[in-house]
Design a protein around this motif. Structure first.
Motif, short mmCIF file in Angstrom:
data_model
loop_
_atom_site.label_atom_id
_atom_site.label_comp_id
_atom_site.label_asym_id
_atom_site.label_seq_id
_atom_site.Cartn_x
_atom_site.Cartn_y
_atom_site.Cartn_z
N TRP A 1 -25.26 -12.54 19.70
CA TRP A 1 -26.06 -13.73 20.01
C TRP A 1 -25.24 -14.97 19.71
O TRP A 1 -24.66 -15.07 18.62
CB TRP A 1 -27.34 -13.76 19.17
CG TRP A 1 -28.32 -12.70 19.55
CD1 TRP A 1 -28.69 -11.62 18.81
CD2 TRP A 1 -29.07 -12.62 20.77
NE1 TRP A 1 -29.61 -10.86 19.50
CE2 TRP A 1 -29.86 -11.45 20.71
CE3 TRP A 1 -29.14 -13.40 21.93
CZ2 TRP A 1 -30.72 -11.06 21.74
CZ3 TRP A 1 -29.99 -13.02 22.95
CH2 TRP A 1 -30.77 -11.86 22.85
N PRO A 2 -25.17 -15.93 20.63
CA PRO A 2 -24.41 -17.14 20.36
C PRO A 2 -25.06 -17.94 19.22
O PRO A 2 -26.27 -17.89 19.04
CB PRO A 2 -24.50 -17.94 21.66
CG PRO A 2 -25.06 -17.01 22.68
CD PRO A 2 -25.81 -15.95 21.95
N PHE B 1 -25.97 -13.01 29.24
CA PHE B 1 -26.40 -14.28 29.85
C PHE B 1 -26.25 -15.42 28.85
O PHE B 1 -25.72 -16.49 29.18
CB PHE B 1 -27.85 -14.12 30.30
CG PHE B 1 -28.40 -15.30 31.05
CD1 PHE B 1 -28.11 -15.45 32.40
CD2 PHE B 1 -29.20 -16.24 30.43
CE1 PHE B 1 -28.62 -16.53 33.11
CE2 PHE B 1 -29.71 -17.33 31.13
CZ PHE B 1 -29.42 -17.47 32.47
N ALA B 2 -26.70 -15.20 27.63
CA ALA B 2 -26.65 -16.24 26.60
C ALA B 2 -25.21 -16.67 26.34
O ALA B 2 -24.91 -17.86 26.21
CB ALA B 2 -27.30 -15.73 25.32
N GLU C 1 -29.49 -9.98 28.19
CA GLU C 1 -29.79 -11.34 27.71
C GLU C 1 -28.65 -11.90 26.87
O GLU C 1 -28.32 -13.08 26.96
CB GLU C 1 -31.10 -11.34 26.91
CG GLU C 1 -31.57 -12.74 26.57
CD GLU C 1 -32.91 -12.77 25.82
OE1 GLU C 1 -33.63 -11.76 25.84
OE2 GLU C 1 -33.20 -13.82 25.21
N ARG D 1 -23.79 -19.30 28.54
CA ARG D 1 -24.24 -20.68 28.34
C ARG D 1 -23.31 -21.45 27.42
O ARG D 1 -23.41 -22.66 27.31
CB ARG D 1 -25.65 -20.69 27.74
CG ARG D 1 -26.72 -20.16 28.68
CD ARG D 1 -26.71 -20.98 29.96
NE ARG D 1 -27.80 -20.60 30.84
CZ ARG D 1 -29.02 -21.12 30.78
NH1 ARG D 1 -29.31 -22.04 29.88
NH2 ARG D 1 -29.95 -20.73 31.62
N PHE D 2 -22.44 -20.73 26.74
CA PHE D 2 -21.52 -21.38 25.81
C PHE D 2 -20.07 -21.09 26.20
O PHE D 2 -19.22 -20.92 25.34
CB PHE D 2 -21.84 -20.94 24.37
CG PHE D 2 -23.23 -21.30 23.96
CD1 PHE D 2 -23.49 -22.56 23.41
CD2 PHE D 2 -24.29 -20.45 24.19
CE1 PHE D 2 -24.79 -22.92 23.07
CE2 PHE D 2 -25.59 -20.81 23.86
CZ PHE D 2 -25.84 -22.06 23.30
#
Lengths: 284, 284
Positions: A267-268, A60-61, A57, A64-65
């Protein structure tokens, strides 16, 4: 590399193909690095699954950035060795939204008309994805060598093309993990027999499985050659004993966890003003 | 339609959109057809998952012997309603090899240059697959109506095009299940707030979520129109109360099981001579 439970060593170290590796010397029924039995192995698999899911995850996260990194798991094995079980019981424990699975069958006429990597390139994982190849471009050296469909110089060209292709992927941000599930011929015979005595498994059986089985020694030579030629620093092979399904799943899971942990994922933080959005929400 | 556990009615019947359906009259926090609480719901979800997995495997197996049937699950909802949770906790319980997931984002320039169904058609599930659309062609009527990006006649053309497209799919062997996860604005506010107070969830938040939230009544009108125009015999809509995540997952799982059971799936017998292959194996 600290591992809980009955681990005594790390599969990512113990099973990695290095210089001087000999496939013939590898046990199929062992459980390297794990002192427990089947029940302990299943418990460890379940206990470690949330970590794998979290790492996936995070990968994947990140995408997104703007993150470009991805993971590619390549699975190769003799029939019945358990590729499908790895997909359903290890990969199946992470969010399907982050998984990009490609099963490579015998090539179509159109695919055959192109270079062997033509159909493989578009299947490379997108940023953030856990790509899985169920069979792969390695079929084009493994089976082609066994049946003489490609001669020595052509095989050499393909090993080089594979190394160049995988180097490109690695350069673009893909971490590559190549797994050979190492089943014994005795265990395969048992599994094929069980498929022919269980009506819910008939559909998995094909007479050609038995045809290919006759070429076992040639396949093992082909695998040895593949390891000699293509186990590189950026795309290492791991040979996983596969007679115990529970061990193979556990080992592959730990190898994937190890690969993802090496990416130091975070984590972004998001690309918005947190205080401002909290205020907007409080008034919504 | 017999169901075990605390079921008192079948979600596939209770939640199906029929003539005279009114979205405004639907509860978001209820658990229609289920008498138990969260723990019982989670237990029922886990207990029924193997059946869903088996049905999916039978559908997949059938396709290996020429079967053309497939299932398409279309998921639509307001932000945070739990589409992702359905994918990971319901679809995620079946074998990833049989799942074909497409997440539709805002269309690219190339996609915008084509008819709205252009990008959707190639994503239709292959034979044997459980296709999942996370968002879909319904965005092109839902959001376009809300923001006035398409006028009345154009929207009417799209509803018709959608019905024709889905009829084609059904004719070709695809069973279509359309789910709207019905979350309340109060529950959405809670979920957005929780995303802004948990660093592992920041990445899921986008300021545009809050922008769209302001159009809630218009979205509900858009959904009502979609149900009026496109809930057909071959492609029915189900409106699933989604304030309780555990209920939404359980209900969608039962709706999928119901759809697959209606196909009367069987294990394929294989296309080989069983006695002959058993004999070959015994000599292998």
């Amino acid at each position: 590399m600290a591992l809980p439970f009955e681990f005594t060593g790390h599969p990512a170290q113990l099973l990695r193909v290095g210089p001087g590796f000999s496939l013939a010397a590898q046990p199929c029924h062992a459980a390297p690095g794990f002192a427990g039995k089947k029940a302990a192995g299943a418990a460890a698999l379940a206990a470690r699954a949330p970590l794998l899911a979290q790492l996936q995850e995070q990968l994947f996260a990140e995408s997104r950035f703007g993150g470009k990194r991805s993971l590619l798991l390549i699975l190769q094995a003799m029939d019945t060795a358990g590729k499908g079980g790895i997909v359903s019981h290890v990969v199946g424990l992470v969010d399907p939204q982050g998984v990009q699975l490609t099963s490579f069958k015998a090539p179509s006429e159109e695919e055959k008309a192109h270079d062997f990597l033509w159909r493989v390139r578009p299947a490379a994982p997108r940023p953030g994805m856990l790509g899985v190849f169920d069979r792969s471009h390695y079929e084009d050296v493994l089976i082609h060598r066994v049946h003489g469909w490609a001669d020595g110089p052509e095989l050499d060209r393909r090993y080089e093309a594979i190394n160049a292709f995988e180097a490109e992927l690695a350069e673009a941000g893909t971490t590559i993990v190549k797994i050979m599930l190492n089943i014994s011929p005795e265990e395969q015979l048992e599994r094929l027999t069980s498929r022919l005595h269980d009506p819910t498994k008939y559909w998995k059986y094909s007479p050609t499985d038995l045809d290919e089985r006759a070429f076992w020694p040639a396949y093992m030579e082909s695998y040895q050659r593949v390891f000699d030629k293509t186990s590189t620093g950026h795309a290492p092979w791991y040979v996983v004993p596969a007679d115990k399904k529970w061990y193979a799943r556990l080992a592959v899971q730990e190898i994937l966890i190890h690969a993802l942990e090496s990416l130091k994922l975070q984590w972004p933080s998001g690309d918005f003003d947190l205080a401002r959005e909290r205020l907007r929400l409080s008034k919504a």
